[in-house]
Design an enzyme around this catalytic site. Sequence first.
Site, PDB file in Angstrom:
ATOM      1  CE  LYS A  61      -3.821  -2.099   2.570  1.00  0.00           C
ATOM      2  NZ  LYS A  61      -4.663  -1.994   3.764  1.00  0.00           N
ATOM      3  CB  SER A  98      -8.744   3.075   5.340  1.00  0.00           C
ATOM      4  OG  SER A  98      -8.698   2.867   6.729  1.00  0.00           O
TER       5      SER A  98
END
Length: 161
Positions: free
Chosen positions: A41, A128
């Site tokens: 990520k 998120s």
Amino acid sequence: MKIAVYPGSFDPVTKGHLDIIERAASIFDKVIVVAMVNAKKRPTFTLEERCGFLKRVTAAFPNVEITASDALLAEWVKSVGDCVLIKGLRAVSDFESEFQMALINRKINPKLETLFLPTSEENLYLSSSVVKEICSLGGDISPFVPETILDDVTKRLLRGE
């Protein structure tokens, strides 16, 4: 003392994360929330910012500690001692990947157990990534992000500040 470790990227922390933290804090004597570096990520918020957000949203929980790590989780928890990993589950797809990780973690660290906590119904769809997408398109994220960090998250996601 019963200790739990709740790892995640928390980029940003959501009400779903906070729900899992609150529930874990009611079960365990101590909960260590660890903001992790995930090589897969590209975070929007720095590790320091994520830890700061976590400290603000968990201030009411005296048995919750916030830290960060860029180490392999199964190895890092050895520094904590005997503990249980907490993983929140939203859907069957979460279970498949988290179950695989639990088995890998136990292979690396045979003393490590994982406890899966299913999300509360109101957070079933929440992540998120969804929060970041809604906000970047000008949507209201107040139902999804704790109020204590809402302005900071919105400023970054909407205006890049």
